[in-house]
Design a protein around this motif. Structure first.
Motif, PDB file in Angstrom:
ATOM      1  N   GLY A 182       0.793  -1.225   0.000  1.00 28.88           N
ATOM      2  CA  GLY A 182       0.000   0.000   0.000  1.00 28.88           C
ATOM      3  C   GLY A 182       0.823   1.271   0.000  1.00 28.88           C
ATOM      4  N   SER A 183       2.150   1.158   0.036  1.00 25.15           N
ATOM      5  CA  SER A 183       2.993   2.362   0.059  1.00 25.15           C
ATOM      6  C   SER A 183       2.806   3.211  -1.198  1.00 25.15           C
ATOM      7  N   PHE A 184       2.498   2.543  -2.324  1.00 22.30           N
ATOM      8  CA  PHE A 184       2.223   3.274  -3.565  1.00 22.30           C
ATOM      9  C   PHE A 184       1.132   2.524  -4.306  1.00 22.30           C
ATOM     10  N   ARG A 185       0.040   3.237  -4.579  1.00 22.70           N
ATOM     11  CA  ARG A 185      -1.097   2.607  -5.215  1.00 22.70           C
ATOM     12  C   ARG A 185      -1.611   3.459  -6.373  1.00 22.70           C
ATOM     13  N   THR A 186      -1.840   2.788  -7.517  1.00 21.81           N
ATOM     14  CA  THR A 186      -2.470   3.430  -8.665  1.00 21.81           C
ATOM     15  C   THR A 186      -3.985   3.372  -8.513  1.00 21.81           C
ATOM     16  N   LEU A 187      -4.633   4.475  -8.841  1.00 18.42           N
ATOM     17  CA  LEU A 187      -6.094   4.526  -8.883  1.00 18.42           C
ATOM     18  C   LEU A 187      -6.511   4.686 -10.337  1.00 18.42           C
ATOM     19  N   LEU A 188      -7.103   3.670 -10.909  1.00 15.57           N
ATOM     20  CA  LEU A 188      -7.584   3.742 -12.295  1.00 15.57           C
ATOM     21  C   LEU A 188      -8.963   4.390 -12.282  1.00 15.57           C
ATOM     22  N   ILE A 189      -8.960   5.715 -12.292  1.00 14.71           N
ATOM     23  CA  ILE A 189     -10.199   6.498 -12.202  1.00 14.71           C
ATOM     24  C   ILE A 189     -10.168   7.592 -13.263  1.00 14.71           C
ATOM     25  N   GLY A 190     -11.318   8.193 -13.503  1.00 13.06           N
ATOM     26  CA  GLY A 190     -11.409   9.297 -14.428  1.00 13.06           C
ATOM     27  C   GLY A 190     -11.178  10.627 -13.732  1.00 13.06           C
ATOM     28  N   SER A 191     -11.041  11.669 -14.537  1.00 18.46           N
ATOM     29  CA  SER A 191     -10.787  13.001 -13.989  1.00 18.46           C
ATOM     30  C   SER A 191     -11.905  13.468 -13.070  1.00 18.46           C
ATOM     31  N   ALA A 192     -13.131  13.066 -13.372  1.00 17.53           N
ATOM     32  CA  ALA A 192     -14.272  13.503 -12.571  1.00 17.53           C
ATOM     33  C   ALA A 192     -14.232  12.958 -11.153  1.00 17.53           C
TER      34      ALA A 192
END
Length: 458
Positions: A182-192
């Protein structure tokens, strides 16, 4: 909406990755918050060992990662491999220097404040959200992540939607190297969905590299939430050439400065402001060199200019040139979309740009060079400072008085004398005006996301 790797060389979709659900986003933020409580208790030596291990992974996979970058955003393969190496060097830099940069600072004479001891200390804030662009898919992220993690923070990454494979590589990189889960996590989300992450009380700060509108939106949300923000936004950097300059070197550098990363760099020289005494000779040779550049498949070693990263970016660049030409500007070379598949734009030089053309004040993100004839040094400075941007600048002169005068009077976060602007891990990086605020890299970069705590002892 799914995230996709669309190869800008061919226009073909290479990979589709589904975005994270709200439940997955929540899980990842929770992991980041938990890891932050652990990471802040580890030593600099332990974090440095993990960071060096992550740098080893980059070095070991440099060729494959370089090809991934080129396929996702189109830069020439040699530049992509170089980006991987630069990222690894920055990681080693912070592994070596973080403890010194964040060392306690004692007050020399604490009796002046009625204390036996007084000092300041740097402490991590916790999870920091990074909203990052596609033009340097690894370097832009690493130059945030390396100092943030070495300071004891954790990172959450919202990467650009067109580089999802790079984003997912980064998601696992640091954990593979030994950092707590969990030290570095990508969030695959949109700009909104970015605003909701910034507003989450577990997220302590945000940094963004991107467009001016995106910066304004992120800054507004961070301000409403009373959270620290660092913004590195657009630039329309001046490249000023004066009669005393070494014109041969200036010409070689001008071409490289304009086409590096296919012209898609915030700190690239974009506006070439040339003193009238050397204008004709400089522009004629500059145009000739730009017209000879090899445009094509960026995976081939002979290619000097690849495609723009997206169709929308290519079309916006074409609109800027078409607008200037319609208003009377003179296109010396290029100025067209080649009849190829993919998102290519011909290397372009354009002069006599009227003041009402969009190209005067807007950033040209691609291989388009605007050239301006300056009557004298004061006119060169006026042209250089007329945009709302203030990221970096380059001045070519061998006159010490000119060097000092331009250094003092250019509205920019940096001035490079007789060289093109480059980001170095040893030097602070950032801009003023609409180019943003705060600094990355060097000692100041690691301190941006720390609590500077004052300690007083009777």
């Amino acid at each position: 909406m799914a995230l996709a790797t669309v190869n800008p060389t061919t226009g073909a979709t290479e990979t589709i990755i589904e975005p994270h659900s709200p439940e997955e986003v929540e899980q990842r933020i929770a992991q980041s918050a938990a890891a932050a409580r652990t990471l802040r208790t580890t030593t600099f030596a332990q974090r440095a060992a993990w960071m060096n291990a992550a740098a080893d992974i980059l070095d070991d996979q440099a060729e494959g990662l370089g090809e991934l970058i080129t396929v996702e955003m189109g830069k020439p393969i040699a530049q992509s491999v170089a980006e991987v190496g630069k990222s690894a060097r920055s990681m080693r830099f912070y592994a070596e220097n973080a403890e010194t940069f964040l060392a306690d600072q004692p007050l020399d004479d604490p009796s002046k404040v009625g204390a036996s001891r007084a000092w300041t200390r740097y402490e991590p804030l916790g999870p920091v959200l990074a909203v990052m662009p596609w033009n340097y898919p690894l370097w832009q992220v690493i130059r945030f992540a390396a100092p943030a993690l070495m300071a004891g923070n954790t990172g959450l990454l919202k990467h650009a939607s067109n580089v999802p494979q790079a984003a997912m590589f980064l998601d696992s990189l640091f954990e593979r190297a030994g950092f707590p889960k969990g030290s570095f996590r990508t969030l695959l989300i949109g700009s909104a969905e970015v605003a909701a992450v910034i507003e989450d009380r577990r997220v302590k700060a945000v940094t963004l590299t991107g467009s001016e509108p995106a910066g304004r939106s992120v800054a507004a949300t961070a301000g409403k939430s009373i959270k620290k923000a660092v913004l590195e936004l657009g630039g329309s950097d001046p490249f000023i050439v004066l009669p005393s300059a070494d014109l041969t070197t200036a010409l070689e550098t001008a071409v490289r400065a304009r086409i590096s990363n296919n012209g898609q760099s915030c700190i690239a020289g974009k506006r070439f402001i040339v003193h009238a005494d050397v204008y004709d000779a400089f522009v004629a040779e500059f145009t000739e060199r730009m017209s000879r550049l090899v445009v094509g498949n960026p995976l081939l070693p002979e290619t000097e200019v690849g495609p723009l990263a997206t169709r929308a970016g290519r079309d916006e660049l074409a609109e800027l040139v078409d607008d200037a030409r319609a208003k009377g500007a003179n296109v010396l070379t290029g100025g067209f979309i080649p009849e190829d598949s993919g998102y290519f734009y011909a290397p372009t030089v354009i002069e006599n740009i009227p003041d009402d053309a969009r190209l005067v004040l807007e950033e040209a993100f691609g291989p388009v060079a605007s050239v301006y004839r300056a009557k004298d040094n004061a006119d060169a400075l006026r042209i250089a400072n007329q945009t709302t941007f203030g990221l970096s600048s380059s001045v070519w002169t061998n006159d010490p008085d000119e060097e000092a005068w331009f250094t003092a009077n250019l509205d920019a976060g940096a001035v490079f004398i007789n060289g093109m602007t480059v980001s170095y891990q040893e030097l602070p990086f950032g801009g003023i005006k609409d180019s943003g605020f705060g600094r990355e890299l060097a000692a100041v970069g690691i301190r941006e996301f720390c609590n500077l705590k004052t300690v007083w002892k009777a």
